[in-house]
Motif scaffolding. Structure first.
Motif, PDB file in Angstrom:
ATOM      1  N   LEU A  91      -0.423  -2.484 -11.979  1.00  0.00           N
ATOM      2  CA  LEU A  91       0.882  -2.408 -12.296  1.00  0.00           C
ATOM      3  C   LEU A  91       1.563  -1.865 -10.887  1.00  0.00           C
ATOM      4  O   LEU A  91       3.064  -2.022 -11.058  1.00  0.00           O
ATOM      5  N   ASN A  92       1.206  -1.427 -10.003  1.00  0.00           N
ATOM      6  CA  ASN A  92       1.644  -1.056  -8.790  1.00  0.00           C
ATOM      7  C   ASN A  92       1.161  -1.802  -7.591  1.00  0.00           C
ATOM      8  O   ASN A  92       0.602  -1.102  -6.370  1.00  0.00           O
ATOM      9  N   PRO A  93       1.204  -3.167  -7.517  1.00  0.00           N
ATOM     10  CA  PRO A  93       0.305  -3.688  -6.367  1.00  0.00           C
ATOM     11  C   PRO A  93       1.253  -3.538  -4.876  1.00  0.00           C
ATOM     12  O   PRO A  93       0.588  -3.676  -4.096  1.00  0.00           O
ATOM     13  N   GLN A  94       2.427  -3.137  -4.913  1.00  0.00           N
ATOM     14  CA  GLN A  94       3.136  -3.146  -3.771  1.00  0.00           C
ATOM     15  C   GLN A  94       2.628  -1.494  -3.069  1.00  0.00           C
ATOM     16  O   GLN A  94       2.996  -1.401  -1.829  1.00  0.00           O
ATOM     17  N   ARG A  95       2.151  -0.714  -3.856  1.00  0.00           N
ATOM     18  CA  ARG A  95       1.646   0.308  -3.143  1.00  0.00           C
ATOM     19  C   ARG A  95       0.403   0.332  -2.473  1.00  0.00           C
ATOM     20  O   ARG A  95      -0.037   1.112  -1.642  1.00  0.00           O
ATOM     21  N   PHE A  96      -0.012  -0.911  -2.767  1.00  0.00           N
ATOM     22  CA  PHE A  96      -1.586  -1.073  -2.146  1.00  0.00           C
ATOM     23  C   PHE A  96      -1.610  -2.386  -1.445  1.00  0.00           C
ATOM     24  O   PHE A  96      -2.357  -2.954  -1.423  1.00  0.00           O
ATOM     25  N   THR A  97      -0.703  -2.504  -0.572  1.00  0.00           N
ATOM     26  CA  THR A  97      -0.385  -3.456   0.252  1.00  0.00           C
ATOM     27  C   THR A  97      -0.282  -3.172   1.977  1.00  0.00           C
ATOM     28  O   THR A  97       0.380  -2.262   2.053  1.00  0.00           O
ATOM     29  N   GLY A 203       1.858  -8.575   4.812  1.00  0.00           N
ATOM     30  CA  GLY A 203       0.956  -7.881   4.312  1.00  0.00           C
ATOM     31  C   GLY A 203      -0.088  -8.365   3.492  1.00  0.00           C
ATOM     32  O   GLY A 203       0.281  -9.207   2.540  1.00  0.00           O
ATOM     33  N   GLN A 204      -1.222  -7.628   3.302  1.00  0.00           N
ATOM     34  CA  GLN A 204      -2.393  -8.111   2.511  1.00  0.00           C
ATOM     35  C   GLN A 204      -2.648  -7.279   1.221  1.00  0.00           C
ATOM     36  O   GLN A 204      -2.511  -6.123   1.588  1.00  0.00           O
ATOM     37  N   GLN A 205      -2.828  -7.730   0.185  1.00  0.00           N
ATOM     38  CA  GLN A 205      -3.355  -6.845  -0.777  1.00  0.00           C
ATOM     39  C   GLN A 205      -4.689  -6.148  -0.613  1.00  0.00           C
ATOM     40  O   GLN A 205      -5.731  -6.775  -0.261  1.00  0.00           O
ATOM     41  N   LEU A 206      -4.694  -4.929  -0.541  1.00  0.00           N
ATOM     42  CA  LEU A 206      -5.840  -4.038  -0.296  1.00  0.00           C
ATOM     43  C   LEU A 206      -6.813  -4.366  -1.702  1.00  0.00           C
ATOM     44  O   LEU A 206      -6.322  -4.279  -2.762  1.00  0.00           O
ATOM     45  N   PRO A 207      -8.030  -4.345  -1.370  1.00  0.00           N
ATOM     46  CA  PRO A 207      -9.124  -4.473  -2.580  1.00  0.00           C
ATOM     47  C   PRO A 207      -8.727  -2.999  -3.380  1.00  0.00           C
ATOM     48  O   PRO A 207      -8.868  -2.035  -2.610  1.00  0.00           O
ATOM     49  N   TYR A 208      -9.164  -3.213  -4.663  1.00  0.00           N
ATOM     50  CA  TYR A 208      -9.336  -2.082  -5.528  1.00  0.00           C
ATOM     51  C   TYR A 208     -10.293  -1.012  -4.995  1.00  0.00           C
ATOM     52  O   TYR A 208     -10.084   0.075  -5.002  1.00  0.00           O
TER      53      TYR A 208
END
Length: 255
Positions: A91-97, A203-208
């Protein structure tokens, strides 16, 4: 004087506590100090009622010692599950980029923040330079002739920049820009910057798996803060407190 279940808190104690609660006004500092002392007394009294042995560090008992012991005894604080952590991640992908990378060059027209005349002059010059650069003037030459930054020796190049490497007012502007010459100068504490974004790597999405623990820590702390606020509110409601009104407090704890 404040009374907490017949235990007095003197004005002298509040005045001494104020040094730990800086605020915009003396009254606000006094309210924060009084609130802290009242809550501390409520925690001490509750611990005594339960006969709790409070662990100490260097024989010093703090409010947190009482709070931790009481929470362990009286409050069940749930921890975030894997499902909740993963849902928060989705729900918060922008926080983990990861931060975008920018390749930037600039011309710094120096002007101190308090020097209004110099800043007006720098802004006017920035408008002229932008127009000239749009018409084909060499950025490298303009940087060498006008920039007050050492980067003028390399054509104004700042190299690759990620978030957190420059001052906030400059960063906000360049990271929202697309590649190319920015149509207006950027104002910062150093002056006016004529800026060209040479390249932008998103920026790239960081893996979970890389952020799972960070999410769990965040969610657990959020739940703990809520549990603490509710527990203290319960102690306040059950107590007989004279001389202090918690409705006067703007503390986030009491909201």
């Amino acid at each position: 004087m404040i009374q907490v279940n017949d235990t007095p808190i003197s004005e002298a104690a509040i005045m001494a506590e104020m040094q730990y609660h800086p605020a915009d006004s003396k009254r606000t500092a006094m309210l924060k100090a009084a609130e802290s002392l009242v809550i501390g007394e409520l925690l001490r009294q509750r611990a005594a009622e339960l006969g709790l042995e409070i662990s100490t560090e260097n024989n010093v008992v703090t409010e947190n010692n009482y709070l931790d012991a009481l929470l362990a005894r009286e409050v069940m604080i749930p921890t975030a599950t894997d499902v909740e952590c993963e849902q928060y991640y989705k729900l918060n992908p922008q926080r983990f980029t990861s931060s975008p990378l920018l390749e930037v060059r600039h011309i710094l027209l120096a002007a101190a923040p308090e020097d209004d005349a110099a800043r007006v002059e720098a802004k006017t010059l920035s408008e002229i330079l932008v127009q000239q650069l749009q018409q084909g003037t060499s950025f490298v030459e303009a940087a060498r002739n006008y920039s007050a930054c050492p980067s003028k020796e390399t054509g104004g190049s700042l190299g690759q920049i990620s978030r957190g490497q420059t001052v906030p007012e400059f960063e906000r502007q360049i990271f929202s820009a697309e590649p190319g010459l920015m149509p207006q100068g950027i104002e910062s504490r150093y002056g006016i910057h004529v800026v060209e974004v040479m390249r932008k790597v998103p920026g790239q999405q960081l893996p979970y798996s890389a952020v799972k623990q960070k999410i769990a820590d965040y969610l657990n702390e959020k739940v703990r803060r809520k549990a603490v606020a509710q527990y203290i509110h319960q102690l306040i409601v059950q107590a007989n407190i004279d001389g202090y009104d918690f409705q006067l407090s703007d503390s986030p704890l009491m909201q």
